[in-house]
Design a protein around this motif. Structure first.
Motif, PDB file in Angstrom:
ATOM      1  N   CYS A  42       0.707  -1.045  -0.047  1.00 13.89           N
ATOM      2  CA  CYS A  42       0.074   0.004  -0.048  1.00 13.89           C
ATOM      3  C   CYS A  42       0.890   1.226   0.052  1.00 13.89           C
ATOM      4  CB  CYS A  42      -0.955  -0.121   1.184  1.00 13.89           C
ATOM      5  SG  CYS A  42      -1.902   1.322   1.315  1.00 13.89           S
ATOM      6  N   ASN A  61       4.768  -4.915  -5.953  1.00 12.58           N
ATOM      7  CA  ASN A  61       3.556  -5.579  -5.090  1.00 12.58           C
ATOM      8  C   ASN A  61       2.537  -4.541  -4.510  1.00 12.58           C
ATOM      9  OD1 ASN A  61       4.910  -8.177  -5.125  1.00 12.58           O
ATOM     10  ND2 ASN A  61       6.419  -7.402  -3.738  1.00 12.58           N
ATOM     11  N   THR A  63      -0.702  -3.261  -4.444  1.00 15.31           N
ATOM     12  CA  THR A  63      -2.104  -3.215  -4.627  1.00 15.31           C
ATOM     13  C   THR A  63      -3.014  -1.975  -4.370  1.00 15.31           C
ATOM     14  OG1 THR A  63      -2.501  -3.949  -2.518  1.00 15.31           O
ATOM     15  CG2 THR A  63      -1.754  -5.736  -4.318  1.00 15.31           C
ATOM     16  N   TYR A  64      -2.313  -1.035  -3.792  1.00 16.83           N
ATOM     17  CA  TYR A  64      -3.243   0.333  -3.366  1.00 16.83           C
ATOM     18  C   TYR A  64      -2.366   1.282  -3.533  1.00 16.83           C
ATOM     19  CZ  TYR A  64      -5.864   3.436  -0.654  1.00 16.83           C
ATOM     20  OH  TYR A  64      -6.744   4.619  -0.307  1.00 16.83           O
ATOM     21  N   CYS A  83       3.430  -1.591 -11.544  1.00 15.57           N
ATOM     22  CA  CYS A  83       2.719  -2.167 -10.393  1.00 15.57           C
ATOM     23  C   CYS A  83       1.675  -3.053 -10.964  1.00 15.57           C
ATOM     24  CB  CYS A  83       2.063  -0.975  -9.529  1.00 15.57           C
ATOM     25  SG  CYS A  83       3.146  -0.032  -8.979  1.00 15.57           S
ATOM     26  N   LYS A  85      -0.039  -5.638  -9.993  1.00 14.14           N
ATOM     27  CA  LYS A  85      -0.925  -6.038  -9.145  1.00 14.14           C
ATOM     28  C   LYS A  85      -1.777  -4.891  -8.579  1.00 14.14           C
ATOM     29  CE  LYS A  85       2.176  -9.719  -7.513  1.00 14.14           C
ATOM     30  NZ  LYS A  85       2.997 -10.197  -6.530  1.00 14.14           N
ATOM     31  N   LEU A  86      -1.703  -3.777  -9.017  1.00  9.83           N
ATOM     32  CA  LEU A  86      -2.532  -2.711  -8.549  1.00  9.83           C
ATOM     33  C   LEU A  86      -4.071  -2.877  -8.803  1.00  9.83           C
ATOM     34  CD1 LEU A  86      -2.358   0.381  -7.478  1.00  9.83           C
ATOM     35  CD2 LEU A  86      -2.436   0.874  -9.607  1.00  9.83           C
ATOM     36  N   GLU A  87      -4.635  -2.869  -7.682  1.00 11.09           N
ATOM     37  CA  GLU A  87      -6.085  -3.098  -7.387  1.00 11.09           C
ATOM     38  C   GLU A  87      -6.969  -1.775  -7.217  1.00 11.09           C
ATOM     39  OE1 GLU A  87      -6.714  -6.281  -4.556  1.00 11.09           O
ATOM     40  OE2 GLU A  87      -5.676  -7.384  -5.848  1.00 11.09           O
ATOM     41  N   THR A  88      -6.420  -0.979  -6.558  1.00  8.59           N
ATOM     42  CA  THR A  88      -7.199   0.385  -6.095  1.00  8.59           C
ATOM     43  C   THR A  88      -6.196   1.478  -6.272  1.00  8.59           C
ATOM     44  OG1 THR A  88      -8.355  -1.137  -4.211  1.00  8.59           O
ATOM     45  CG2 THR A  88      -8.255   1.164  -4.227  1.00  8.59           C
ATOM     46  N   SER A  90      -6.487   5.593  -5.965  1.00  8.85           N
ATOM     47  CA  SER A  90      -7.422   6.720  -5.420  1.00  8.85           C
ATOM     48  C   SER A  90      -6.401   7.799  -5.644  1.00  8.85           C
ATOM     49  CB  SER A  90      -7.343   6.474  -3.869  1.00  8.85           C
ATOM     50  OG  SER A  90      -8.123   7.620  -3.358  1.00  8.85           O
TER      51      SER A  90
END
Length: 96
Positions: A42, A61, A63-64, A83, A85-88, A90
């Motif tokens: 994060c 790694n 993800t946020y 990145c 593996k980025l999921e979120t 903002s």
């Protein structure tokens, strides 16, 4: 004496338990910072955006990612490439 390699620095970083000590480790040099960000999941950008060019390639790694500072297209392209593996994501204006 030879400089420490990334593997040795990562081993040292992973054995530091106190968060204040980890923060101090990151502030030693860009090499130390890059090693420390390798294990980050994060990332909240509270540092100058110019450092993203050093941090993101070393942070596969994440993800946020949160940032309230303006990011250029180059920053966003680097984020997408570095990145996977980025999921979120903002992004927005600074909130008080």
């Amino acid at each position: 004496m030879e400089p420490l390699g990334d593997d040795e620095l990562l081993c040292i970083f992973n054995n530091i338990s106190d968060w204040d000590d980890k923060r101090s480790f990151v502030e030693v040099s860009k090499q130390f910072m890059k090693v420390a960000f390798h294990s980050v999941f994060c990332l909240s950008s509270s540092f100058p955006t110019s450092l993203l060019f050093d941090i993101l390639p070393s942070s596969p790694n994440i993800t946020y990612f949160r940032c309230y500072k303006p990011l250029s297209n180059t920053h966003l392209k680097l984020l997408a490439q570095s990145c996977p593996k980025l999921e979120t994501l903002s992004l927005g204006k600074y909130q008080v």
